[in-house]
Design a protein around this motif. Structure first.
Motif, mmCIF file in Angstrom:
data_model
loop_
_atom_site.group_PDB
_atom_site.id
_atom_site.type_symbol
_atom_site.label_atom_id
_atom_site.label_comp_id
_atom_site.label_asym_id
_atom_site.label_seq_id
_atom_site.Cartn_x
_atom_site.Cartn_y
_atom_site.Cartn_z
ATOM 1 N N ALA A 14 0.839 -1.210 0.000
ATOM 2 C CA ALA A 14 0.000 0.000 0.000
ATOM 3 C C ALA A 14 0.871 1.256 0.000
ATOM 4 O O ALA A 14 0.573 2.232 -0.693
ATOM 5 C CB ALA A 14 -0.920 -0.007 1.220
ATOM 6 N N LEU A 15 1.959 1.221 0.777
ATOM 7 C CA LEU A 15 2.870 2.367 0.837
ATOM 8 C C LEU A 15 3.558 2.594 -0.502
ATOM 9 O O LEU A 15 3.696 3.740 -0.960
ATOM 10 C CB LEU A 15 3.906 2.142 1.934
ATOM 11 C CG LEU A 15 4.834 3.313 2.268
ATOM 12 C CD1 LEU A 15 4.026 4.525 2.730
ATOM 13 C CD2 LEU A 15 5.846 2.919 3.334
ATOM 14 N N MET A 16 3.977 1.518 -1.163
ATOM 15 C CA MET A 16 4.611 1.631 -2.486
ATOM 16 C C MET A 16 3.645 2.206 -3.513
ATOM 17 O O MET A 16 4.024 3.032 -4.349
ATOM 18 C CB MET A 16 5.117 0.260 -2.930
ATOM 19 C CG MET A 16 6.313 -0.260 -2.129
ATOM 20 S SD MET A 16 6.672 -2.010 -2.470
ATOM 21 C CE MET A 16 7.023 -1.956 -4.227
ATOM 22 N N THR A 17 2.390 1.764 -3.449
ATOM 23 C CA THR A 17 1.377 2.297 -4.373
ATOM 24 C C THR A 17 1.148 3.777 -4.130
ATOM 25 O O THR A 17 1.002 4.563 -5.082
ATOM 26 C CB THR A 17 0.052 1.533 -4.205
ATOM 27 O OG1 THR A 17 0.286 0.134 -4.322
ATOM 28 C CG2 THR A 17 -0.956 1.960 -5.253
ATOM 29 N N LEU A 18 1.129 4.185 -2.868
ATOM 30 C CA LEU A 18 0.931 5.594 -2.520
ATOM 31 C C LEU A 18 2.093 6.444 -3.022
ATOM 32 O O LEU A 18 1.892 7.545 -3.563
ATOM 33 C CB LEU A 18 0.785 5.726 -1.005
ATOM 34 C CG LEU A 18 0.461 7.126 -0.460
ATOM 35 C CD1 LEU A 18 -0.852 7.642 -1.044
ATOM 36 C CD2 LEU A 18 0.381 7.097 1.058
#
Length: 432
Positions: free
Chosen positions: A302-306
């Protein structure tokens, strides 16, 4: 051809807006386009026909099963499979069209499952349901790319979800690692569909099925405890941020299952985290490094996508739903210093999410989003009232105020929409 356009062409010719030759070219263009367009209704009924035919053959064989000798049983066991292979090969070689391919592929997938189960029963081959499903999925998975069948993709997602649930949610509690590989198998096909048929119905369906499958299955990768809450929160954060990609954000909300499921899931999980029992249990729980590592995977994704969204500048303004999982993760990492501040801050976070959603609903003139935000605040107030010792009269007054809030915010949105409509159409008629 569009009936309105067909009626308008003679009028345009008469008004000398277009020539007769141009009108003929327009008619020929739309007729050719309609012929090339697949008949969706025929495809749907073809798939349903294949399903019913497959089930019918199985029922006929099952009715006379006990009286058959073993050799005859074996022949009948392979009978649906042979029919499915012949129909699929014929559809592929002759290029019969989408309806034929979808119908024959659906029949073949069911035939493979029927043959495996019948052979296992005839020769008493030991095994359980999860093993049977895994073999069935492994055999039929290549059909997705060989026949390029959309119905096969949907059946594949349903079967791998069934397999993972049977293996992970039973008393054995084994983690279905094969699910991850089988789920990744359909991603290239899904990406191709997104590029070539972005607005098709199948893409809209897969935009819901793909995120729904890991939501159902994720619990099989947890060992229980509070980490499972955080794991799901990370997954919902990932889904919401995926839904903010330009590819999905430009589509209608009903076709963007990532955003809808991510938002609903985030709100639900955060609502559970507003209770004291979660944070009290969290202080007492202890976890292994393996459990922490598994839980951190959806958080990191999720952090990488953000980060990707910010690098590609797909985000416009601040969206609290995109950062909710980070905030809760930070609160969880500091909960050992006491649970009171975590409870208070989580309640503030949920209330802020509700207000933020109301703001988005008013800005986009969407009653659905507006009332969704009001519902978040209402559920939060209800949760706090039912686990507190406040007076019933005070609780009743607050609920009345919330009800009035529903009415006035919807009224203000309606007023705003009417004002916008008047600005767009300033001309009014005089009624003397």
């Amino acid at each position: 051809m569009n009936p309105k356009l067909e009626r308008a062409l003679p009028e345009l010719i008469e008004a000398q807006v277009i020539t007769s030759d141009t009108a003929q070219k327009i008619t020929a263009y739309y007729l050719a386009k309609e012929e090339a367009k697949p008949n969706r209704l025929f495809t749907i009924f073809g798939v349903l026909g294949a399903l019913l035919s497959g089930l019918g053959i199985i029922l006929i064989i099952a009715h006379n099963w006990d009286g058959m000798p073993r050799n005859l049983k074996t022949v009948f066991a392979f009978f649906p499979l042979i029919i499915g292979q012949i129909a699929s090969t014929y559809s592929f070689i002759k290029k019969k069209g989408m309806a034929w391919i979808e119908s024959s592929a659906t029949f073949l997938v069911l035939a493979v499952g029927a043959t495996i189960s019948l052979i296992s029963q005839i020769y008493h081959i030991p095994g359980d349901l999860s093993e049977f499903l895994l073999i069935w999925i492994a055999i039929t998975a290549p059909l997705i790319y060989l026949l390029r069948s959309n119905s096969t993709v949907m059946l594949h997602l349903m079967l791998i979800t069934w397999y993972a649930c049977d293996l992970g949610y039973t008393y054995r509690g084994a983690m279905p690692w094969w699910y991850l590989l089988l789920f990744a198998w359909v991603i290239p096909y899904y990406i191709r569909l997104q590029k070539q048929e972005t607005k098709s119905n199948i893409v809209g369906i897969l935009n819901w099925l793909l995120p729904l499958s890991p939501i159902i299955v994720l619990g099989t990768f947890t060992t229980g405890g509070n980490l499972s809450f955080l794991m799901y929160l990370g997954l919902f954060g990932l889904l919401y941020n995926l839904g903010e990609l330009q590819l999905f954000k430009n589509q209608k909300l009903r076709r963007n299952g990532y955003t809808v499921l991510g938002s609903l899931g985030t709100s639900f999980m955060l609502m559970l985290l507003t209770f004291e029992w979660f944070w009290i249990d969290a202080i007492q729980d202890s976890y292994t490094s393996v459990e922490v590592s598994i839980t951190s995977v959806p958080f990191l994704m999720a952090l990488m996508t953000l980060v990707y969204l910010h690098l590609k500048k797909h985000t416009k303004g601040f969206n609290l739903f995109q950062y909710a999982f980070i905030i809760v993760g930070a609160l969880y990492s500091t909960h050992y210093f006491g649970y009171v501040h975590s409870v208070v801050l989580t309640n503030i976070l949920v209330a802020t999410l509700g207000l933020f959603t109301i703001r988005i609903g008013i800005h986009k003139s969407s009653y659905t989003i507006l009332n969704y935000g009001l519902l978040i605040i209402t559920v939060l107030i209800a949760c706090r009232f039912f686990d507190s010792n406040l007076d019933f009269i005070f609780r009743g007054i607050v609920f009345i105020l919330v009800g009035l809030g529903f009415f006035f915010t919807n009224y203000l949105l309606l007023k705003k929409q009417r004002g916008t409509a008047l600005q767009d159409n300033p001309k009014t008629e005089d009624h003397a």
